[in-house]
Design an enzyme around this catalytic site. Sequence first.
Site, PDB file in Angstrom:
ATOM      1  CG  ASP A 125     -10.246 -14.169   7.494  1.00 29.34           C
ATOM      2  OD1 ASP A 125      -9.227 -14.664   8.015  1.00 29.34           O
ATOM      3  OD2 ASP A 125     -10.216 -13.284   6.627  1.00 29.34           O
ATOM      4  CE1 TYR A 171      -7.199  -6.198   3.535  1.00 29.61           C
ATOM      5  CE2 TYR A 171      -6.348  -7.925   4.973  1.00 29.61           C
ATOM      6  CZ  TYR A 171      -6.255  -7.176   3.817  1.00 29.61           C
ATOM      7  OH  TYR A 171      -5.217  -7.395   2.941  1.00 29.61           O
ATOM      8  CE1 TYR A 205      -4.161  -1.781   0.237  1.00 33.89           C
ATOM      9  CE2 TYR A 205      -2.842  -3.275   1.551  1.00 33.89           C
ATOM     10  CZ  TYR A 205      -3.983  -3.011   0.832  1.00 33.89           C
ATOM     11  OH  TYR A 205      -4.939  -3.970   0.702  1.00 33.89           O
ATOM     12  CE  LYS A 241      -2.116 -10.526   8.654  1.00 32.61           C
ATOM     13  NZ  LYS A 241      -3.399 -10.428   7.947  1.00 32.61           N
TER      14      LYS A 241
HETATM   15  C1  LIG Z   1      -3.928 -10.460   6.643  1.00 33.43           C
HETATM   16  C2  LIG Z   1      -5.288 -11.014   6.522  1.00 33.43           C
HETATM   17  C3  LIG Z   1      -5.712 -11.654   5.341  1.00 33.43           C
HETATM   18  C4  LIG Z   1      -4.823 -11.769   4.120  1.00 33.43           C
HETATM   19  O1  LIG Z   1      -3.687 -12.528   4.342  1.00 33.43           O
HETATM   20  P1  LIG Z   1      -2.408 -12.373   3.363  1.00 33.43           P
HETATM   21  O2  LIG Z   1      -1.473 -13.423   3.814  1.00 33.43           O
HETATM   22  O3  LIG Z   1      -1.911 -10.971   3.568  1.00 33.43           O
HETATM   23  O4  LIG Z   1      -2.908 -12.588   1.973  1.00 33.43           O
HETATM   24  C5  LIG Z   1      -6.995 -12.158   5.300  1.00 33.43           C
HETATM   25  N1  LIG Z   1      -7.827 -12.057   6.367  1.00 33.43           N
HETATM   26  C6  LIG Z   1      -7.452 -11.468   7.516  1.00 33.43           C
HETATM   27  C7  LIG Z   1      -8.402 -11.408   8.669  1.00 33.43           C
HETATM   28  C8  LIG Z   1      -6.186 -10.910   7.631  1.00 33.43           C
HETATM   29  O5  LIG Z   1      -5.828 -10.301   8.777  1.00 33.43           O
END
Ligand SMILES: *Cc1c(COP(=O)(O)O)cnc(C)c1O
Length: 433
Positions: free
Chosen positions: A249, A148, A20, A278
Site C-alpha cells: 500500500d 492504516y 474524524y 493520494k
Molecule cells: C490515506 C491512505 C489510504 C486511504 O486513502 P483514501 O483516499 O483516504 O481513501 C489508504 N492507505 C494509506 C497508506 C493511506 O495513507
Amino acid sequence: MNKKHTELLTFDRENIWHPYTSMSSPLPSYLVESAKGVEIKLATGETLIDGMASWWSVLHGYNHPKLNQAVIDQTEKVAHVMFGGLTHQPAVELCQKLIALTPKSLERVFLSDSGSVAVEVAIKMAIQYWHSKGEKNKHRLLTVRNGYHGDTFAAMSVCDPVTGMHQLFDQVLMKNLFAPAPGIAIDEEWQPEDTAALEALFAEHHQELAAFIIEPIVQGTGGMRFYHPEYLKTCAALCKKYRVLMIADEIATGFGRTGKLFACEWADISPDILCLGKTLTGGYMSLAATLCSEDVAVTISEGEAGCFMHGPTFMGNPLACAVASASIDLLKENDWQQQVARLEAILQQHLLPLSGHKRVKDARVLGAIGVVEARQSVNVANIQKRFVELGVWIRPFGKLIYIMPPYVTEKSDLLKVIRAIATVLDEDTCFNA
Ligand SMILES: *Cc1c(COP(=O)(O)O)cnc(C)c1O
C-alpha cells in the site's frame, strides 16, 4: 471576517461532517479562499505555509499552471465518460506511465476513485485469485499492527485494531490476522528476531491466507514510523515461501516522498499488487490505482466469474487521468529526487535537533517527511489556532506533529514551518496534561 464568511462557517459547523470529527462538539474549521504554490489563503486574509501537502497529496504546489492547463484542456474535450466499453487517451497514457515507473512485476492497472477503494480492489483481487485456483479457503489477510489502509470495511479490517477502533464494528468486520508492528527503525541495526512473530503467523496460517498487506517502510496514520528495509524484504520472502500474495500500500509513500520513487525500492522488492492514491493527481482530485502482476490478472480472468468483479461509475475519469499524467511529467521535469533530497537535508539540520526539547520523545526524518513525537498528546484546537497565528498549516494528531511539505517548498518557508513547531513546543496550552 465578514457576514457571508460567518454564515458559511456556521452552516459548516452545524451541518457538515469533517474527517474524524464530532458533530456535537466539532473542532473549528478555517475557511479557505484560495491557494497558490505552498500558500493557503484564508478568507480572513492570512496566508499559511502548508506543511501537510493536503495529506501527502500536493507535490508541486497548489494552483500549478501546468496542472491547471491539463484539467482545462481535458475539460474542453470530455470531462467524463463511462469506462465500460469506452476508453480514452488520458487513461491509456497514465497507465503506460504507471506500469513503466512501478516495480517490474506490476503490469496490469485497475483505476478507481480513492485510496480506500484501491485497497478494497486489491483485497478482492487476492481473494478472487485463490478462488480461481480452486483454493477457496485462502481468503484471510495477514498484516502488521499500527497499519492504516483506509476507512471502508475491508480496508478497515486491516487497520490497527486499537487505533482503528475495531470493537465498534466487531460484528461485521473480516477477522484478519495481525503480527506485531515492525520494531526496528530504518536507521537502527537490523535484528532478524524482528520478523519472528510474523514468520510464525505465516507458518501457522498460510493455508487460509490470501494476502499479506503492508505500507512499505513508512507506517503513516498508524504512528508515522519508519521501519527497517530488511523487515520489508523478509515480508516479500515469506509471501513467496508460503504462497501468499503481497499487497504493498503505497498510497502515502508513492511518487518520491521517502526519497525513492516507490518505498518498495528501499528493499528492492516487487509486490504482486500495489495500491496508489493520494499523490497520484498531484493533489488535484481523487483518483487511485491498483496495479497487479500478469499472473494475478490472468488467473482472476480465467476463474469462475470470468472477470474481475468491480467497476466504479467514475472509473478512469478523464480529468483525473489527465492531471495525474501531467503530475508525473512534472516529477521528472522538476527532478523530484533532488527536490526531496534538498528538503530532507533541511529537515535533518533543523527539525531533528528538536529531539532535545523536554516535551519531545523523538524526532525523525525520512525523505520529505518530518515527525516530532511529543511526550503528551496535543490539544488539536489550541495547537491548530497557534499554528495559524504563526502563519503555517500543520494538523497534528495524538502525540504526533508531522509535516510532509510540497516538493517545491523553499528553504525559508520550510524553516518557518519548523520554527512554528519549535514555538508551540514551549506552550503548555497546546498539549494535554
Ligand atoms: C490515506 C491512505 C489510504 C486511504 O486513502 P483514501 O483516499 O483516504 O481513501 C489508504 N492507505 C494509506 C497508506 C493511506 O495513507
